[in-house]
Design a protein around this motif. Structure first.
Motif, PDB file in Angstrom:
ATOM      1  N   ILE A   3      25.208 -18.526 -13.580  1.00 33.72           N
ATOM      2  CA  ILE A   3      24.224 -17.795 -14.372  1.00 33.72           C
ATOM      3  C   ILE A   3      22.842 -18.070 -13.805  1.00 33.72           C
ATOM      4  N   LEU A   4      22.099 -17.002 -13.572  1.00 33.64           N
ATOM      5  CA  LEU A   4      20.728 -17.147 -13.106  1.00 33.64           C
ATOM      6  C   LEU A   4      19.779 -17.050 -14.292  1.00 33.64           C
ATOM      7  N   ILE A   5      18.816 -17.971 -14.350  1.00 36.07           N
ATOM      8  CA  ILE A   5      17.777 -17.888 -15.374  1.00 36.07           C
ATOM      9  C   ILE A   5      16.421 -17.809 -14.688  1.00 36.07           C
ATOM     10  N   ALA A   6      15.564 -16.950 -15.208  1.00 39.46           N
ATOM     11  CA  ALA A   6      14.206 -16.805 -14.692  1.00 39.46           C
ATOM     12  C   ALA A   6      13.247 -17.028 -15.843  1.00 39.46           C
ATOM     13  N   GLU A   7      12.569 -18.147 -15.793  1.00 43.90           N
ATOM     14  CA  GLU A   7      11.656 -18.553 -16.871  1.00 43.90           C
ATOM     15  C   GLU A   7      10.525 -19.370 -16.246  1.00 43.90           C
ATOM     16  N   ASP A   8       9.271 -18.918 -16.446  1.00 45.19           N
ATOM     17  CA  ASP A   8       8.153 -19.597 -15.798  1.00 45.19           C
ATOM     18  C   ASP A   8       7.736 -20.872 -16.519  1.00 45.19           C
ATOM     19  N   ASP A   9       8.066 -20.992 -17.799  1.00 48.30           N
ATOM     20  CA  ASP A   9       7.722 -22.204 -18.543  1.00 48.30           C
ATOM     21  C   ASP A   9       8.736 -23.303 -18.202  1.00 48.30           C
ATOM     22  N   PHE A  10       8.245 -24.420 -17.660  1.00 47.18           N
ATOM     23  CA  PHE A  10       9.132 -25.482 -17.186  1.00 47.18           C
ATOM     24  C   PHE A  10      10.011 -26.038 -18.304  1.00 47.18           C
ATOM     25  N   VAL A  11       9.396 -26.355 -19.456  1.00 48.80           N
ATOM     26  CA  VAL A  11      10.154 -26.954 -20.556  1.00 48.80           C
ATOM     27  C   VAL A  11      11.212 -25.982 -21.061  1.00 48.80           C
ATOM     28  N   ALA A  12      10.827 -24.728 -21.264  1.00 50.64           N
ATOM     29  CA  ALA A  12      11.776 -23.727 -21.755  1.00 50.64           C
ATOM     30  C   ALA A  12      12.908 -23.512 -20.754  1.00 50.64           C
ATOM     31  N   ARG A  13      12.557 -23.537 -19.467  1.00 46.02           N
ATOM     32  CA  ARG A  13      13.571 -23.347 -18.430  1.00 46.02           C
ATOM     33  C   ARG A  13      14.572 -24.491 -18.416  1.00 46.02           C
ATOM     34  N   ARG A  14      14.083 -25.741 -18.551  1.00 44.88           N
ATOM     35  CA  ARG A  14      14.958 -26.907 -18.550  1.00 44.88           C
ATOM     36  C   ARG A  14      15.863 -26.917 -19.777  1.00 44.88           C
ATOM     37  N   ILE A  15      15.299 -26.558 -20.924  1.00 41.43           N
ATOM     38  CA  ILE A  15      16.110 -26.525 -22.150  1.00 41.43           C
ATOM     39  C   ILE A  15      17.240 -25.511 -22.006  1.00 41.43           C
ATOM     40  N   LEU A  16      16.896 -24.311 -21.508  1.00 45.83           N
ATOM     41  CA  LEU A  16      17.905 -23.265 -21.331  1.00 45.83           C
ATOM     42  C   LEU A  16      18.945 -23.680 -20.296  1.00 45.83           C
ATOM     43  N   GLN A  17      18.504 -24.301 -19.234  1.00 44.91           N
ATOM     44  CA  GLN A  17      19.431 -24.755 -18.197  1.00 44.91           C
ATOM     45  C   GLN A  17      20.416 -25.773 -18.753  1.00 44.91           C
ATOM     46  N   LYS A  18      19.921 -26.780 -19.475  1.00 47.65           N
ATOM     47  CA  LYS A  18      20.793 -27.804 -20.054  1.00 47.65           C
ATOM     48  C   LYS A  18      21.769 -27.187 -21.048  1.00 47.65           C
ATOM     49  N   MET A  19      21.284 -26.229 -21.812  1.00 50.91           N
ATOM     50  CA  MET A  19      22.126 -25.569 -22.804  1.00 50.91           C
ATOM     51  C   MET A  19      23.292 -24.849 -22.125  1.00 50.91           C
ATOM     52  N   LEU A  20      22.995 -24.161 -21.031  1.00 47.60           N
ATOM     53  CA  LEU A  20      24.036 -23.414 -20.319  1.00 47.60           C
ATOM     54  C   LEU A  20      25.002 -24.356 -19.600  1.00 47.60           C
ATOM     55  N   GLU A  21      24.477 -25.437 -19.045  1.00 47.05           N
ATOM     56  CA  GLU A  21      25.336 -26.407 -18.368  1.00 47.05           C
ATOM     57  C   GLU A  21      26.263 -27.092 -19.363  1.00 47.05           C
ATOM     58  N   THR A  22      25.778 -27.299 -20.573  1.00 47.17           N
ATOM     59  CA  THR A  22      26.629 -27.876 -21.618  1.00 47.17           C
ATOM     60  C   THR A  22      27.789 -26.951 -21.941  1.00 47.17           C
ATOM     61  N   LEU A  23      27.560 -25.640 -21.804  1.00 46.29           N
ATOM     62  CA  LEU A  23      28.619 -24.659 -22.059  1.00 46.29           C
ATOM     63  C   LEU A  23      29.566 -24.520 -20.866  1.00 46.29           C
ATOM     64  N   ALA A  45      24.410 -14.885  -8.510  1.00 48.12           N
ATOM     65  CA  ALA A  45      24.980 -14.848  -9.859  1.00 48.12           C
ATOM     66  C   ALA A  45      25.154 -13.405 -10.308  1.00 48.12           C
ATOM     67  N   ARG A  46      26.099 -13.189 -11.202  1.00 45.02           N
ATOM     68  CA  ARG A  46      26.340 -11.849 -11.744  1.00 45.02           C
ATOM     69  C   ARG A  46      25.858 -11.721 -13.182  1.00 45.02           C
ATOM     70  N   LEU A  47      25.403 -12.817 -13.752  1.00 43.11           N
ATOM     71  CA  LEU A  47      24.809 -12.756 -15.089  1.00 43.11           C
ATOM     72  C   LEU A  47      23.429 -13.396 -14.996  1.00 43.11           C
ATOM     73  N   ALA A  48      22.407 -12.665 -15.432  1.00 42.67           N
ATOM     74  CA  ALA A  48      21.030 -13.129 -15.317  1.00 42.67           C
ATOM     75  C   ALA A  48      20.349 -13.103 -16.686  1.00 42.67           C
ATOM     76  N   ILE A  49      19.658 -14.191 -16.998  1.00 43.79           N
ATOM     77  CA  ILE A  49      18.860 -14.272 -18.220  1.00 43.79           C
ATOM     78  C   ILE A  49      17.396 -14.300 -17.779  1.00 43.79           C
ATOM     79  N   LEU A  50      16.654 -13.245 -18.097  1.00 43.02           N
ATOM     80  CA  LEU A  50      15.307 -13.061 -17.576  1.00 43.02           C
ATOM     81  C   LEU A  50      14.278 -13.086 -18.694  1.00 43.02           C
ATOM     82  N   ASP A  51      13.231 -13.871 -18.482  1.00 45.66           N
ATOM     83  CA  ASP A  51      12.114 -13.852 -19.415  1.00 45.66           C
ATOM     84  C   ASP A  51      11.284 -12.594 -19.151  1.00 45.66           C
ATOM     85  N   TRP A  52      10.789 -11.984 -20.216  1.00 45.47           N
ATOM     86  CA  TRP A  52      10.012 -10.760 -20.070  1.00 45.47           C
ATOM     87  C   TRP A  52       8.720 -11.039 -19.311  1.00 45.47           C
ATOM     88  N   MET A  53       7.972 -12.052 -19.768  1.00 42.79           N
ATOM     89  CA  MET A  53       6.667 -12.362 -19.190  1.00 42.79           C
ATOM     90  C   MET A  53       6.817 -13.445 -18.125  1.00 42.79           C
TER      91      MET A  53
END
Length: 216
Positions: A3-23, A45-53
C-alpha cells in the motif's frame, strides 16, 4: 499487500504507516505527490492512500495523473480529506478516486475500506485472467481453422479434436504405407527386379492418399 501512502505531515504519515503495518500490509510512505507518482509509475503498489493537500503535486492532481496514465495494472485510490463537503467529495471521485475518507479517520473504517479495495482489485485480476484465457482459446481456434480448413463444419471443440485426430491418423497411415512401398522399390532396383508393377502400385497409392494435398 503493498500500500502506498502519500502524506506530507510526518506525524500523520507515521501514524498511518504503523496502522497499516499492524494490519499486515507492506507500506511505501511518500511525503509528497511527486514521489508518490514516481512510485506508482514503478508499480510499487496497487492500492494508494493519498492526502488531498500535498506539496509539489496534490492528491487531486495525482488522481487525475494516475487515471490518465496507461499503467499495466489498475490502482485503487482512497483520497484523504479534512473537508467533508459533498462538493469536495464529488470532485475527488470525478478526479479518479475510488473512495474517500475524512480526517480524522477511524482505524476500523480504514480497515473496511482497504478490504473493499482489495475485493475490487481481485475482481480486476480475475477479469484479466478470464480475458487472457478467452483470447488464448480464440487464437487456438483460429489456428485450427487455418490448418484444417473445415471450421465451418465443426459444432463443438470436442468434434474438432475427434475429426482432426482421425484425419491425422489416416494420413500418417497412408504416408507410412507409401514410404514402405518406396523402400520396396529401392530394394527391387538394387536386386535387378522388375519395377514397373511396383511403380504402378505406388502411383495408385499416391492417388488414394491424395499426396499433393498432404504435402500442401
Amino acid at each position: 499487500m503493498n500500500i502506498l501512502i502519500a502524506e506530507d505531515d510526518f506525524v500523520a504519515r507515521r501514524i498511518l504507516q504503523k496502522m497499516l503495518e499492524t494490519l499486515g500490509h507492506q507500506v511505501i510512505a511518500c511525503e509528497n505527490g511527486l514521489k508518490a507518482w514516481e512510485a506508482i509509475r514503478n508499480n510499487a503498489a496497487r492500492l494508494a492512500i493519498l492526502d488531498w493537500m500535498m506539496p509539489v503535486i496534490d492528491g487531486l492532481t495525482l488522481c487525475r495523473k494516475i487515471r490518465e496514465e496507461k499503467l499495466p495494472e489498475y490502482v485503487y485510490i482512497i483520497l484523504l480529506t479534512s473537508n467533508d463537503q459533498k462538493s469536495d467529495i464529488v470532485e475527488g471521485l470525478n478526479a479518479g478516486a475510488d473512495d474517500y475518507m475524512t480526517k480524522p479517520y477511524d482505524p476500523f473504517e480504514l480497515k473496511a475500506r482497504i478490504r473493499s479495495g482489495q475485493r475490487v482489485l481481485k475482481l480486476e485480476d480475475d477479469l484479466k485472467t478470464t480475458t487472457s484465457q478467452l483470447l488464448h482459446s480464440e487464437k487456438l481456434a483460429a489456428l485450427g481453422t487455418l490448418a484444417a480448413g473445415i471450421a465451418h463444419e465443426i459444432n463443438t471443440p470436442m468434434q474438432y479434436l475427434q475429426y482432426n485426430t482421425l484425419f491425422l491418423q489416416e494420413s500418417f497411415e497412408g504416408i507410412v504405407t507409401l514410404l514402405k512401398a518406396y523402400g520396396g522399390l529401392e530394394r527391387r532396383v538394387a536386386g535387378g527386379g522388375a519395377v514397373r508393377p511396383l511403380l504402378q502400385e505406388i502411383r495408385e497409392l499416391e492417388d488414394r492418399i491424395d499426396l499433393p494435398y498432404l504435402l500442401q
